[in-house]
Design a protein around this motif. Structure first.
Motif, PDB file in Angstrom:
ATOM      1  N   VAL A   1      20.876 -65.022 -14.500  1.00 15.84           N
ATOM      2  CA  VAL A   1      20.485 -66.139 -15.288  1.00 15.84           C
ATOM      3  C   VAL A   1      19.134 -66.280 -15.233  1.00 15.84           C
ATOM      4  O   VAL A   1      18.300 -66.971 -16.158  1.00 15.84           O
ATOM      5  CB  VAL A   1      21.429 -67.365 -14.957  1.00 15.84           C
ATOM      6  CG1 VAL A   1      20.859 -68.555 -15.545  1.00 15.84           C
ATOM      7  CG2 VAL A   1      22.836 -67.058 -15.152  1.00 15.84           C
ATOM      8  N   PHE A   2      18.460 -66.283 -14.026  1.00 16.77           N
ATOM      9  CA  PHE A   2      17.099 -66.629 -13.598  1.00 16.77           C
ATOM     10  C   PHE A   2      16.235 -65.358 -12.951  1.00 16.77           C
ATOM     11  O   PHE A   2      16.187 -65.339 -11.718  1.00 16.77           O
ATOM     12  CB  PHE A   2      17.197 -67.900 -12.851  1.00 16.77           C
ATOM     13  CG  PHE A   2      15.530 -68.305 -12.861  1.00 16.77           C
ATOM     14  CD1 PHE A   2      15.144 -68.836 -13.993  1.00 16.77           C
ATOM     15  CD2 PHE A   2      14.892 -68.546 -11.449  1.00 16.77           C
ATOM     16  CE1 PHE A   2      13.539 -69.343 -13.806  1.00 16.77           C
ATOM     17  CE2 PHE A   2      13.537 -68.908 -11.506  1.00 16.77           C
ATOM     18  CZ  PHE A   2      12.956 -69.596 -12.600  1.00 16.77           C
ATOM     19  N   PRO A   3      16.114 -64.348 -13.866  1.00 20.32           N
ATOM     20  CA  PRO A   3      15.282 -63.287 -13.161  1.00 20.32           C
ATOM     21  C   PRO A   3      13.866 -63.201 -12.793  1.00 20.32           C
ATOM     22  O   PRO A   3      13.241 -62.528 -12.272  1.00 20.32           O
ATOM     23  CB  PRO A   3      15.690 -62.035 -14.088  1.00 20.32           C
ATOM     24  CG  PRO A   3      15.665 -62.928 -15.490  1.00 20.32           C
ATOM     25  CD  PRO A   3      16.308 -64.189 -15.220  1.00 20.32           C
ATOM     26  N   ALA A   4      13.494 -64.466 -13.052  1.00 17.26           N
ATOM     27  CA  ALA A   4      12.014 -64.814 -12.970  1.00 17.26           C
ATOM     28  C   ALA A   4      11.591 -64.235 -11.584  1.00 17.26           C
ATOM     29  O   ALA A   4      10.410 -63.754 -11.451  1.00 17.26           O
ATOM     30  CB  ALA A   4      11.713 -66.064 -13.470  1.00 17.26           C
TER      31      ALA A   4
ATOM     32  N   PRO B   1      26.604 -58.946 -19.518  1.00 14.03           N
ATOM     33  CA  PRO B   1      25.489 -59.728 -19.636  1.00 14.03           C
ATOM     34  C   PRO B   1      25.644 -60.895 -19.090  1.00 14.03           C
ATOM     35  O   PRO B   1      26.721 -61.499 -19.070  1.00 14.03           O
ATOM     36  CB  PRO B   1      25.550 -59.992 -21.173  1.00 14.03           C
ATOM     37  CG  PRO B   1      26.029 -58.521 -21.934  1.00 14.03           C
ATOM     38  CD  PRO B   1      27.097 -58.066 -20.589  1.00 14.03           C
ATOM     39  N   GLY B   2      24.657 -61.620 -18.658  1.00 14.51           N
ATOM     40  CA  GLY B   2      24.751 -62.663 -17.775  1.00 14.51           C
ATOM     41  C   GLY B   2      24.447 -62.368 -16.173  1.00 14.51           C
ATOM     42  O   GLY B   2      24.206 -63.306 -15.341  1.00 14.51           O
TER      43      GLY B   2
ATOM     44  N   PHE C   1      22.624 -56.406 -16.129  1.00 20.64           N
ATOM     45  CA  PHE C   1      22.647 -56.316 -17.331  1.00 20.64           C
ATOM     46  C   PHE C   1      21.051 -56.347 -17.640  1.00 20.64           C
ATOM     47  O   PHE C   1      20.636 -55.515 -18.539  1.00 20.64           O
ATOM     48  CB  PHE C   1      23.225 -57.465 -17.998  1.00 20.64           C
ATOM     49  CG  PHE C   1      22.777 -57.757 -19.688  1.00 20.64           C
ATOM     50  CD1 PHE C   1      23.158 -56.758 -20.611  1.00 20.64           C
ATOM     51  CD2 PHE C   1      22.217 -58.657 -20.072  1.00 20.64           C
ATOM     52  CE1 PHE C   1      23.002 -56.759 -21.929  1.00 20.64           C
ATOM     53  CE2 PHE C   1      21.582 -58.835 -21.400  1.00 20.64           C
ATOM     54  CZ  PHE C   1      21.957 -57.759 -22.259  1.00 20.64           C
ATOM     55  N   ILE C   2      20.114 -57.065 -17.016  1.00 18.50           N
ATOM     56  CA  ILE C   2      18.848 -57.452 -17.345  1.00 18.50           C
ATOM     57  C   ILE C   2      18.322 -55.901 -17.220  1.00 18.50           C
ATOM     58  O   ILE C   2      17.369 -55.260 -17.825  1.00 18.50           O
ATOM     59  CB  ILE C   2      18.098 -58.331 -16.409  1.00 18.50           C
ATOM     60  CG1 ILE C   2      18.869 -59.774 -16.538  1.00 18.50           C
ATOM     61  CG2 ILE C   2      16.628 -58.666 -16.744  1.00 18.50           C
ATOM     62  CD1 ILE C   2      18.395 -60.805 -16.862  1.00 18.50           C
TER      63      ILE C   2
END
Lengths: 519, 629
Positions: A476-479, A397-398, A402-403
């Motif tokens: 942290v920022f998958p956008a 995670p992180g 993980f996403i």
């Protein structure tokens, strides 16, 4: 709208580079490598420029679309275009190529084939990889799909380890067999399109719009799926992969497993699902079963591998199980997760294989775990990068992996609770084999053979920094990924005609149903 | 519960996490260059977070009770369809007390480590990992949703992995680190599935959404979520049946044992359940499971702690047992939540003090951990002795020391539930008296049993000052939180508080408990201070032998999990090579003698490849022509 032929430019750049590399003088290997690196970086720059022009919420199915008539009598066009899914995979491929060139700087030695030849092959492969993801004509896709085999065949067969011939041929025959099945289905598809519309076509968008008889779909689906299941590879079509990865140079393996194998899972999501929606839902239980078996089978076998490269191959097989699972559970969370997973797996694979390559180059080419031990003591930077890649592989995670993994599992759980639950148990197995590799190679008393092992130099660090950075930043920022993938997945869900399961007791202020989450 | 946006001073709450995270990044990326100044940077970042934490506490105390839940949203983190999770922090009374525990005890342990790790060649790496741990732990308690909590949850796990294995050239340390991670992964399966079930049920994994609509869900669903969260909590908090990693985790440097494996990380399971109180309040079976797990662990830990001669392992057994008390309290529901957190805070302080005290002893004894080689140390390390005694009196629960107030409240709450649970809690308190007295007697009293080359001495001020502060905390924190801080009223808005009548007056339960503690202590004193302690451990009875082997936790894991896994893996390796690949190669051989040809040189293949291509092309053309016709 954009009229600049972005995709053709991007696909041609590495090809031009490869021609130049081949024409360079044979004795100056460094020049050839530098030129190859320069072309791969320019290509990456072009991809970034193109991505900035990509409109995530465009109404068009494919952006940067180009089409040139190729074989009019058979309705074959040379058509390019990307949706969000293809875009991120092209971005992945073009990111990994410079990394591989830099990381594998000393991989090719003259005794096997020419050094410049190896790097020219990498660039040829890059062109073909871009083509295979960008093709919007199914025949064109098939051509790229098959053509990719040629550079890889030579990369394994010429520059690999002692058993390279066996491994290369096994890879080739497996792939050709799969390709033949796909070809058969492709022809069938053409026939069907001719029957329905009067003129046969290979145009993807037209084929998607056809209302093909479900029984015919079930037949044609199999040809495509078989080819993709070998390519990905899924259990039980995987045995070429450990042999190939075990013999190929680490750089070759990065492109083979990190990108090429993704063509299999990309093919499933793009071609199997959209052209054969009825067959896809029909076969879903079988594919899910295969995927589940693969997750555990790959994990268990990985636990007992003694060669790092074979171990990573089996671990990838397990990861491909997760990806296929996410695709065939037909939830937007699962499918979006699968695409993220593909990107994340490409990055972890690159990190692991390149770090393994550094290790091998310091121990006379051996990738046996027993050749190492306690390396952290003498080469902490190498060990640090290896650990980041390893943690990425176990979907910490992180990190971006993980996403992807959590979304795949959640997507599965939404649709079939027990499937999701069983697959989730796989995360324990992943941790077990991944940490075993780290423990055996990096910790414990220093293996006397590793005494005086040098830590990474500037070039080696430079190759791995982008990988490590992307793994963490995108986690942290998958956008940036989700913004482009999600609209494509939403469209896909509509095409296939499925929608997300409803929430049992929705909390207040939770959006009711399937509206795109991106702004 | 109204959720307030973060304004004013509260808009700085992200800094709590960002500072130690930045510290970790700098320390880990600059490499050996920062060995000289790195440790100080590590101390600085955590201390700065502690200062911010105190300021936030003061600010929060100035707010009306119903406005004390403050949320700061950074951005939309993961989203697709109706699944959307923010990267957002939540500060409320519960996370506030954790922040203070983590940053203040964390700062003290960082300072102590300046002395303890002074001669380690990789000390900046140590401080980097410690900073990483603090950042992850703060994320764990500040996340406003379960998915982000998971990131902190696993982050502390990684920090723990790195720190247990800090001296990783030791095989045992590397193995212990891996074991801790893998057992925690079993717990992670529980956490993952709980989060998925929450999303499927409520369409959200944010605390406020889940708790806001929890009562709508069926009890079966809530029970499932509760049991899955319990699995996660058992992993992180070393509760039965996932307890086996904690004793091995003592391979890590002692400050790590104090911070991670006593004061903070191992209590994360208690936090998880207390945070999810709405779920457990509506899921009786899950709450009962928490109680059962807690009772088993209380006794396992106490029995193991009574038999170990390794001072750190004895303390680790004690930690299991004490966290068992906290789990028992959260299992009791609204009569216990506040006391679980109360005990968690006092335990965090006195157990950190005890571990650092043990570290100070080891520091003076050439890192020997065997209490049978200690004895009579009270006169040579006076400060360590006095502060250790404060921790000792706190953990066994002698008034007015900290542990008395918090443990007594838990025991009282247990009696509110029933005689059996209350009685078990009292009995375990007696065993606590025994094993802690044994530890103190073997270490500080009796005769010298030192190794010949041991020259015990008091530790430097950088280590003793944190000990003194923690010793003061062990003495006064309980009273301060109860009487001045009004901990019940403070936590009540978040976790709820109820009290039920008990048949006997409160003083009776205090008396019974104290009687058991004193009896246990006297037995410990007679056995280990009045009599000679043999340097070689006597064989002991069956229970002692079992306890020395961690009550066969490893043997059970091996038989149930490790051995079958290895068997399956070996079987599948065989299957893969012989059957799957054998089939492929076999069919290749049959079809065209390909396997023989496979080993030939490349020219043969190019030919066959070309042949295939031609074959394919012919097929295409044929087909296309056929279609035309």
């Amino acid at each position: 709208m954009n009229t600049y032929p972005w995709l053709t430019t991007i696909a041609l750049l590495p090809l031009v580079g490869s021609v130049i590399v081949v024409l360079l003088p044979k004795h100056n290997a460094k020049l050839a490598k530098s030129v190859a690196l320069a072309f791969s970086l320019v290509t990456l720059g072009a991809v970034i420029a193109m991505s900035l022009n990509f409109e995530a919420n465009s109404e068009e199915v494919f952006q940067f679309a180009e089409s040139y008539t190729w074989i009019p009598s058979f309705g074959i066009n040379f058509s390019f275009g990307v949706d969000g899914i293809a875009l991120v995979l092209i971005a992945l491929a073009t990111t990994l190529v410079p990394v591989v060139i830099l990381g594998g700087w000393n991989e090719a030695i003259d005794s096997q084939g020419s050094v410049k030849g190896y790097f020219a092959l990498i660039l040829v492969l890059e062109s073909l990889m871009i083509g295979v993801f960008a093709a919007t004509d199914v025949f064109l896709f098939y051509v790229f799909f098959e053509a990719m085999l040629i550079p890889v065949y030579f990369m394994i067969g010429r520059y690999g380890g002692p058993q390279r011939s066996y491994a290369a041929v096994k890879f080739l025959i497996y792939s050709l067999v799969g390709g033949l099945f796909m070809l058969a289905s492709l022809i069938g598809l053409y026939v069907v399109s001719a029957q329905i519309t009067g003129t046969g076509t290979f145009d993807f968008t037209t084929l998607v719009g056809l209302d093909i008889d479900p029984d015919i779909q079930k037949l044609l689906f199999l040809g495509f799926f078989f080819a993709f299941a070998i390519k990905a590879p899924l259990w039980p079509f995987h045995t070429w992969l450990p042999d190939a990865a075990g013999q190929a140079q680490p750089g070759t393996s990065v492109l083979l497993i990190g990108v090429l194998d993704k063509v299999g899972t990309f093919g499933m999501i793009r071609y199997c699902l959209e052209i054969f929606p009825a067959a896809s839902t029909f076969y879903a239980p079988v594919v899910i079963a295969i995927a589940l078996i693969g997750i555990f089978y790959g994990g268990f076998v990985a636990l007992k591998q003694t060669d790092m490269r074979r171990l990573f191959a089996y671990s990838s097989m397990s990861h491909f199980g997760f990806i296929a699972l996410g695709i065939f559970v037909f939830t937007s969370v699962g499918q979006s997760g699968s695409v993220i997973y593909m990107v994340a797996h490409g990055l972890s694979t690159a990190g692991l294989f390149i770090a393994a390559g550094y290790l091998m180059s310091r121990r006379g080419g051996s990738a046996q775990l027993s050749s190492f031990g306690g390396v952290n003591k003498v080469a902490p930077v190498l060990a640090g990068f290896f650990l980041i890649a390893a943690l990425s592989s176990l979907a910490l995670p992180g990190m971006v992996s993980f996403i992807g993994e959590f979304m795949v599992l959640l997507g599965a759980f939404q649709q079939y609770m027990w499937v999701g639950a069983i697959a989730t148990v796989g995360i324990v197995l992943t941790a077990a084999y991944v940490l075993r590799v780290y423990q055996k190679s990096m910790t414990g008393p220093l293996n006397p053979e590793c005494e005086g092992m040098k830590d990474l130099n500037g070039r080696e660090i430079t190759a791995l920094v982008p990988i490590a950075a992307l793994i963490i930043v995108l986690g942290v920022f998958p956008a940036p990924l989700l913004n482009v993938i999600n609209p494509a997945v939403d469209r896909l869900m509509t095409t296939v005609g499925v929608s997300d399961p409803e929430v049992t007791f929705p909390a207040l202020n939770v959006p009711a149903s399937n509206e795109g989450g991106s702004e | 519960m109204t959720v307030m946006p973060a304004e004013g001073l509260f808009s700085l709450m992200w800094l709590l996490i960002a500072l130690p995270l930045a510290g970790a990044a700098i320390l880990l990326f600059t490499g050996r260059r920062s060995n000289a100044w790195g440790p100080y940077l590590g101390v600085l970042t955590v201390s700065a977070s502690a200062v911010i934490g105190v300021l936030l506490l003061i600010e929060m105390m100035g707010l009306p009770t119903e406005e004390r839940t403050i949320t700061q949203v950074a951005y939309q983190w993961v989203f697709i369809g109706n699944f959307s999770v923010d990267l957002a922090f939540q500060l409320d009374q519960l996370s506030m007390v954790f922040i203070l525990l983590i940053t203040i005890v964390g700062s003290l342990i960082h300072i102590y480590s300046l002395g303890y790790m002074a001669h380690d060649p990789d000390k900046r790496k140590f401080f980097g990992y410690l900073n990483l741990f603090v950042a992850a732990m703060l994320l764990l308690v500040m996340a406003n949703n379960y998915l982000l909590l998971y990131v902190g949850w696993e982050g502390v796990g990684v920090a723990s992995y790195l720190l247990i294995g800090f001296w990783q050239q030791k095989r045992s340390a590397a193995a212990a680190a891996k074991k801790a991670f893998i057992i925690n992964r079993v717990g992670d399966v529980g956490l993952s599935l709980a989060i998925m079930l929450m999303f499927v049920t409520f369409g959200s994994v944010t605390f406020s959404d889940v708790f806001g609509s929890a009562t709508q869900a069926s009890e079966g669903t809530l029970t499932a979520i509760g049991l899955l969260l319990l699995l996660a909590a058992a992993g992180k908090s070393a509760q039965f049946p996932l307890q086996a990693w904690l004793l091995d985790a003592m391979e890590g440097p002692t400050p790590v044992s104090a911070l991670i494996h006593a004061a903070t990380m191992v209590t994360a399971g208690v936090y998880l359940i207390a945070r999810s109180n709405v779920i457990y309040n509506n899921a009786e079976i899950a709450a009962m499971a928490v109680i059962i797990v807690a009772l088993i662990t209380i006794f396992m830990g106490a029995i193991i702690g009574s038999a170990k001669d390794d001072i750190k392992k004895a303390l680790a057994g004690s930690t299991m047992s004490q966290i068992g008390y906290m789990m028992l309290a959260v299992g009791l529901g609204p009569i216990g939540y506040v006391f679980a957190i109360f005990h968690l805070l006092t335990h965090g302080v006195f157990k950190a003090g005890l571990f650092l005290g043990a570290g100070s002893v080891m520091h003076g004894m050439n890192d020997n951990v065997n209490m049978r080689r200690y004895g009579a140390l009270r006169s040579v390390m006076v400060i360590t002795f006095i502060t250790f005694m404060a921790g000792y009196l706190a953990i066994i629960g002698i008034p007015p020391f900290s542990g008395f107030w918090s443990k007594d409240e838990i025991i009282h709450a247990a009696f509110e539930r029933g005689w059996f649970i209350g009685g078990a809690a009292v009995l375990a308190a007696g065993i606590t008296g025994f094993y802690m007295t044994r530890m103190v007697a073997m270490t500080f009293f009796g005769k010298k049993r030192w190794e010949t080359d041991a020259h015990p001495h008091e530790s430097p001020a950088v280590m003793t000052i944190p000990l003194i502060i923690l010793g003061l905390g062990s003495t006064f924190l309980g009273m301060a939180l109860l009487f001045w801080g009004d901990i019940e009223a403070w936590l009540e808005p978040v976790v709820g508080y109820e009290s039920e009548p008990t048949p006997l007056p409160t003083s009776a339960y205090i008396g019974i408990t104290l009687a058991f503690v004193i009896v246990g202590s006297i037995i410990g004193w007679i056995t280990y201070a009045r009599r000679e302690v043999p340097i070689e451990a006597p064989q002991g009875n069956w229970l002692t032998r079992a306890a020395r082997k961690d009550l066969y936790g490893d043997a059970v894991n091996h038989a149930l999990v490790v051995a079958p896994t290895n068997y399956a893996a070996r079987a599948l390796v065989w299957f893969d090579a012989r059957i799957v690949d054998g089939f492929v190669n076999g069919s290749a051989a049959i079809v065209g003698g390909l396997s023989g040809r496979m080993r030939r040189t490349q020219s043969g293949f190019i030919r066959s490849y070309a042949l295939s291509m031609v074959g394919g092309a012919v097929l295409v053309l044929l087909a296309l022509v056929l279609v035309r016709i």
